[in-house]
Design an enzyme around this catalytic site. Structure first.
Site, PDB file in Angstrom:
ATOM      1  CG  ASN C  47      -6.796   5.992   0.256  1.00  0.00           C
ATOM      2  OD1 ASN C  47      -7.120   6.695  -0.691  1.00  0.00           O
ATOM      3  ND2 ASN C  47      -5.745   5.194   0.244  1.00  0.00           N
ATOM      4  CE  LYS C 165      -0.547   2.019   3.249  1.00  0.00           C
ATOM      5  NZ  LYS C 165      -1.730   2.881   3.250  1.00  0.00           N
TER       6      LYS C 165
END
Lengths: 295, 295, 295, 295
Positions: C47, C165
């Protein structure tokens, strides 16, 4: 050995308005196509909705189409099921009905279990038990299982396995298969979209949905290639790509059947849940039919 | 409405050494499993080799298993075929044999034609024509067609469609389906690998291959979750993942059948070309059987 | 060992109208988010448009955001490049700027060459050369390379690699990783779409795009889960799925930036060729912003 | 307009034992290859490890290779990055260094955002800002983003975009692109595995990793095709498939570099984490080198 050179249409299976088999309509279509210099017919391929017919219906179709296919035209019969047992039963039935060879799609539902070993077992068991020769059928767009050249070459190492219909369109793989297999192993293009490139690396012909509606275009590519007129072959090849896509990868069987209805052959409905093409697609198909002079 | 809460084993179909149906062996397995607090059974799911049986064999299996399944246990019957016609026929046969609900795998061979419209048509036509409720079955690993939440929610909007077995394991999608569908729409996890995460976002239970060989482990996860003991549920969940993988995604049906034979139930062969597990896998499975105390 | 419990927003990188870095805008966003009980921030994740920045720009962003992030908040820095050399350089730069840990996306361009051996080499070389701990980042939707549990567990077997993650959302795999890795290995959910299911099998928190615009919703799921109130956690989880999808899998970064602009934070443009969301999507996003009370 | 007919090797980037740039080694390789009738060179394609170099290194490679490439040989320079901004900067740098055209790989990291609109924006912005012509580069095996014929044709509709390197090998698509684009749009095969089939449907040549180690074999296919000797072209085409696969899809850059070292050119290491080929592969490559008479 059975020669597979040339062009074969994979005949759609005809249903009436209630989705019941309409074998007489298939006969009419066969008669119509016999006006062209085609090498024969494939009965019950993917375009023949093989997976939507019961065992009895399949046998019925083998029998009634053989009656209509002249003896000088080759009849290939799709006989692949998910189990070896079913495939052997269907292959024997196709033989009994008079088919010249069986086209065997690989089992694919249990993808993780379709090892090289399992696929070799399957094809060799079918080929061992069959009096008619067997042709391998690789159709990844539908089966989602793309057999590698290594697997295909290992399967092809059997005296009763004579060829391959490859609908994946990977010409590097086709070339590799040509290189790895016995010299008389016969590769057939599975779609008119890549007929010329497939011929260029050694395919002997094609089983082409397009040959149901535009047989002469397909034959012209094939003959131009054989005569060494690559310029002409390429010109027709490029021209047919969008029409071919429209009745195969893009809109599939209902589009093929719609066009058949448009050009004076029998199309009729596909078995549900496959739905008819909508009005907009009909218009686009209608325009192509005109452009190609198919009426 | 039929309540689908709890754990269901998807029963393998039993074959003898010649690959003929062996219904009596299935009865023995059912009796054995009835010692556990299972909610019922799925007959002829993917583990039941649905795609490898003839129509007559399927009906035979529906009938003989219903005889063995006590009336207080739910019988779910896999009835999905590639055509709507075949699916309706099988669903009626399952109903006649006494099944409580039909589990319908989506048609998938003509992937490009399985539009939202076609899939809704299919499921609603089946649900309309069936007296027993219909459960949607999404099994992308085998079908290579992963129905989206939008499509599943649109299909679910029918009074006779009561639930979903999702074997894809996408819990975000399951959550979204839970959110989009009627409040009493029942989601079942399709594999023990993600039972606890599925329960955490609202699944009511699972149809779990693992429940054939380790039913108590599956029930313990389910009950611990219901009692709010997440720590315990997680501990068992993590523990069963590799055993579950070994009989599903990794080595599949032959591994499941081998373990059944090991633990005193009936496994027997799968239909070819699915081959038996090799010696090395047998050893690994044997060790797991011991570790889990399944004998 | 650095504790990764809780919720981290992956901060978008701010650009002005000419697509030049606008670090002061990132500071404003950080200040805004510091009002919530977040555990820290990820700088230069997917992002954060990591792949669209030059090396100098990356260092600039590490430095300027660290100035804005309070010392009691964890700063995670994305440092993964296609080569080990570049990744080591960036990890050292992040460390020097004050990051608490590096989040390392696997190299993925040469997919066929990213063997288990190569990936272990890469991560261990980075971890060996880094003073700050390393977190593995698996992001198959963007990298098209989904590292298996076997590979991740082998990578995780290094004292300076402390967590993962996972943005793939495969909870079975997450469970398997939890089972296979050292007890204090920390798994973070990579998307709010599966936060609760991930927590249910042992994740310690999440790095969630949604936490940029709806941090309290994310925190509420996390806290409800920790307090054992699964009913509440599930309710919020189901509610946020569509909003989360709209700023991630569906419309991505431009949607996230548009919403930031709507709610009084700084969004601004993404670097081209990523285009702004169109008017229709803006309207849909605007409605969601209202429904969720984000203004 | 720049003519792209013929064969181009995509030059590997040379590194010394410490993975530092070794431009002098690239010069030697260029000199060696200039003995053959090649049309030019591609610098910094996938085989040139474009994604593993810093911006400064890329510029250095453009400059030093241009010095070595004779002015009568075309220099194509890979300049594609994930952002339009970076791609424009690199394209200008390549121009300044003397490249004749830029080969632009599409951005691919944000797959979901790479809409037709975004990709057209990207390529047209680059082509608008560039003095040298632009060639589209479609490389789905690495980028996992396969641009459709519709998108490529729309991009190609720009006066400064003159061709396409397609490494996907889908010849139906290539044919369709040929049909849809301006008559002088030039398609280049991206791998020697499908050179002949690509030529058969209208490609003008190829950018072929194999041309680094077996330039004459590639040229022989090309010339035999041009002279209408399809039999000869096919024979060589089939022969080179396995050697080509071994240095591309199968073992990639480290195999290519190993063979270069074997045949008296400079290979050296790839940048890590790409690892050298192991001993067994070295032996297989060594045998092929002998069989093909490359020493």
């Amino acid at each position: 050995m059975l020669k597979l050179n040339g062009i074969f249409p994979p005949l759609p299976t005809a249903f009436d308005a209630n989705e019941n088999l309409a074998p007489s309509k298939m006969k009419l279509n066969i008669e119509n196509l016999c006006k062209f210099d085609l090498s024969g017919f494939l009965i019950l391929g993917s375009n023949g909705e093989l997976v939507c017919l019961s065992e009895q219906e399949k046998v019925k179709v083998y029998e009634t189409t053989r009656e209509a296919i002249p003896s000088d035209k080759i009849m290939l019969a799709g006989t692949g099921g998910q189990s070896t047992r079913e495939t052997i039963i269907l292959t024997k039935a196709a033989d009994k009905a008079g088919a010249d060879a069986a086209l065997v799609l690989n089992p694919f539902y249990y993808k993780g279990l379709m090892t090289k070993e399992a696929l070799i077992y399957h094809y060799h068991a079918v080929a061992d038990s069959s009096e008619i020769p067997v042709i391998i059928y690789n159709m990844p767009a539908n089966s989602s299982l793309d057999m590698s050249q290594e697997i295909i070459a290992a399967i092809a190492d059997h005296p009763n396995i004579i060829g391959l219909k490859d609908s994946g369109g990977n010409v590097t793989k086709m070339g590799d298969i040509k290189r790895m297999c016995k010299p008389d192993f016969q590769i057939l293009a599975g779609s008119a979209g890549f007929l010329l490139p497939a011929l260029s690396i050694g395919a002997v012909g094609g089983i082409l949905a397009l040959a149901n509606i535009a047989p002469q275009h397909c034959l012209n590519i094939f003959h131009a290639f054989q005569e060494g007129d690559l310029e002409k072959a390429r010109k027709i090849q490029l021209k047919v790509i969008p029409l071919n896509a429209s009745i195969t990868s893009k809109w599939g069987i209902p589009a093929l059947k719609f066009v058949l209805d448009q050009i004076g052959m029998y199309g009729g409905p596909a078995r549900k849940p496959v739905l008819p093409v909508n009005e907009e697609i009909k218009m686009q198909l209608g325009q192509m039919v005109k452009e190609f002079g198919l009426i």
